[in-house]
Design an enzyme around this catalytic site. Structure first.
Site, PDB file in Angstrom:
ATOM      1  N   GLU A  35       0.825  -1.207   0.000  1.00 51.66           N
ATOM      2  CA  GLU A  35       0.000   0.000   0.000  1.00 51.66           C
ATOM      3  C   GLU A  35       0.860   1.258   0.000  1.00 51.66           C
ATOM      4  OE1 GLU A  35      -3.010   0.188  -0.667  1.00 51.66           O
ATOM      5  OE2 GLU A  35      -3.741  -1.840  -0.355  1.00 51.66           O
ATOM      6  N   TYR A 118      -6.952   5.980   3.995  1.00 51.22           N
ATOM      7  CA  TYR A 118      -7.014   4.900   3.004  1.00 51.22           C
ATOM      8  C   TYR A 118      -6.142   3.719   3.413  1.00 51.22           C
ATOM      9  CZ  TYR A 118      -5.921   1.921  -0.822  1.00 51.22           C
ATOM     10  OH  TYR A 118      -5.719   0.782  -1.556  1.00 51.22           O
ATOM     11  N   ASP A 136     -10.121   4.589  -2.741  1.00 50.95           N
ATOM     12  CA  ASP A 136      -8.973   5.210  -3.396  1.00 50.95           C
ATOM     13  C   ASP A 136      -9.466   6.020  -4.596  1.00 50.95           C
ATOM     14  OD1 ASP A 136      -9.525   3.348  -5.387  1.00 50.95           O
ATOM     15  OD2 ASP A 136      -7.462   2.619  -5.540  1.00 50.95           O
TER      16      ASP A 136
END
Length: 288
Positions: A35, A118, A136
Site C-alpha cells: 500500500e 485509506y 482510493d
C-alpha cells in the site's frame, strides 16, 4: 441507492488480476508495504520492488533493525522517496509498540507514521478481513459515475467513506471483495480517459451512462511537469547517493551536471528538511 454489491462480487471473482498481495497467506506486513508503494505508483512498477523489499525485509522488525539509508536506497526509482522513510519509521513503531506485528485496529494503524485513512482501512480489510469502507482514486471515480452521474470525482471527502460504506454487504468477506472490486473496476474498466462501459458489470445501474456520458468537468489537481522541475533535481541527488558505495558523496560531486545551481541548492535543502539526506562538513549522505 442501487445494489451494486452482487454484480461487483461476481465480476471480481471472474476478472480480478493475479496480484501478489491478493495471494492466500500474503502477510499483513506485505500488504502494508504494497500500500505504501502503490501510492501514486503504477502496479507494474511496484511488483518487482515489492518482491525485492520483502525478500530483504520479510518483517517490520527486520526493516526496523536496518538504517533508514538502506530503506531510501532500496526504494530506488519508485518516486516520492519520503514514503521509504515513513515506512522505515512505521516499522520501528510496529516493533516498539506492537511487538513486531502489524496492528489490526484502524486507530492503531492511523497512529503509525505515513498512514492515512485509506492505507489504515486497506490493511484492516485486505490483511485482516475486517469490514470497513476503503476508498482510493479509482473507487471515487466509480462512485462518482455510477451514483452521481459525474464524469470525474470531486475533491476527496469524508463523504466518500460514508457512500462506500452504504454499498458494503454485512458479510465481512463479501464486503472486502466489494472494496477490492470497486478499485479494480476503476483501474481496468472505468478508467479516467477511456472507460470500457461495454465490459462494466454495473453499467445497467450507472447514472453517468443513463445521462449519456455528460462531461461534468474535472477538478482533479494536475501534477506539475517533472522535466526540469525541482522534483527531478531531488531525484538526481538521491540517485547519486543511492549508487555511491557508502551512500555519501562530497556535496560538489552530487548532481554537478545540473545547470541551475540555485535549483540544485534548493533541492538539497528540501531533501535535508525532509530527512531524506544529511549534510555535514561539505558531505551529503543518506540518513543513518
Amino acid at each position: 441507492m442501487p445494489d451494486l454489491a452482487a454484480p461487483l462480487i461476481a465480476w471480481f471473482r471472474s476478472n480480478a488480476r493475479d496480484l501478489p498481495w491478493r495471494a492466500p497467506g500474503f502477510s499483513a506486513w506485505g500488504t502494508l508495504v504494497s500500500e505504501f508503494m502503490l501510492q501514486q505508483t503504477p502496479v507494474n512498477r511496484v511488483i518487482p520492488h515489492l518482491a525485492a523489499w520483502l525478500e530483504r525485509w520479510p518483517t517490520p522488525t527486520a526493516l526496523a533493525g536496518d538504517a533508514p539509508a538502506a530503506a531510501v536506497a532500496q526504494w530506488a526509482n519508485l518516486g516520492y522517496p519520503r514514503r521509504a522513510l515513513w515506512l522505515h519509521r512505521a516499522a520501528v513503531e510496529i516493533r516498539d509498540r506492537h511487538e513486531g506485528i502489524v496492528p489490526r485496529r484502524v486507530e492503531d494503524l492511523l497512529a503509525l507514521t505515513g498512514i492515512g485513512d485509506y492505507t489504515a482501512r486497506a490493511v484492516a480489510v485486505f490483511a485482516y478481513g475486517d469490514r470497513h469502507p476503503v476508498v482510493d482514486t479509482n473507487t471515487r471515480r466509480v462512485l462518482a459515475r455510477a451514483l452521481e452521474g459525474r464524469s470525474q470525482p470531486g475533491a476527496p471527502s469524508k463523504g466518500d467513506l460514508a457512500t462506500m460504506a452504504a454499498l458494503l454487504p454485512e458479510d465481512q468477506a463479501e464486503a472486502a471483495i466489494v472494496n477490492a472490486a470497486a478499485m479494480e473496476l476503476g483501474a481496468v474498466v472505468c478508467t479516467a480517459r477511456a472507460p470500457r462501459c461495454e465490459a462494466c458489470p454495473i453499467a445497467h445501474a450507472c447514472a453517468w451512462r443513463a445521462a449519456s456520458y455528460p462531461d461534468t468537468g474535472d477538478g482533479r489537481r494536475r501534477q506539475a511537469r517533472y522535466e526540469g522541475s525541482d522534483r527531478q533535481a531531488r531525484g538526481a541527488i538521491l540517485r547519486a547517493l543511492r549508487h555511491a558505495p557508502t551512500h555519501e558523496l562530497p556535496e560538489e560531486a552530487v548532481a554537478s551536471d545540473l545547470a541551475d545551481r540555485a535549483q540544485r541548492d534548493r533541492a538539497i535543502d528540501s531533501l535535508v528538511a525532509d530527512g531524506l539526506i544529511e549534510a555535514s562538513g561539505g558531505t551529503l549522505r543518506l540518513p543513518r
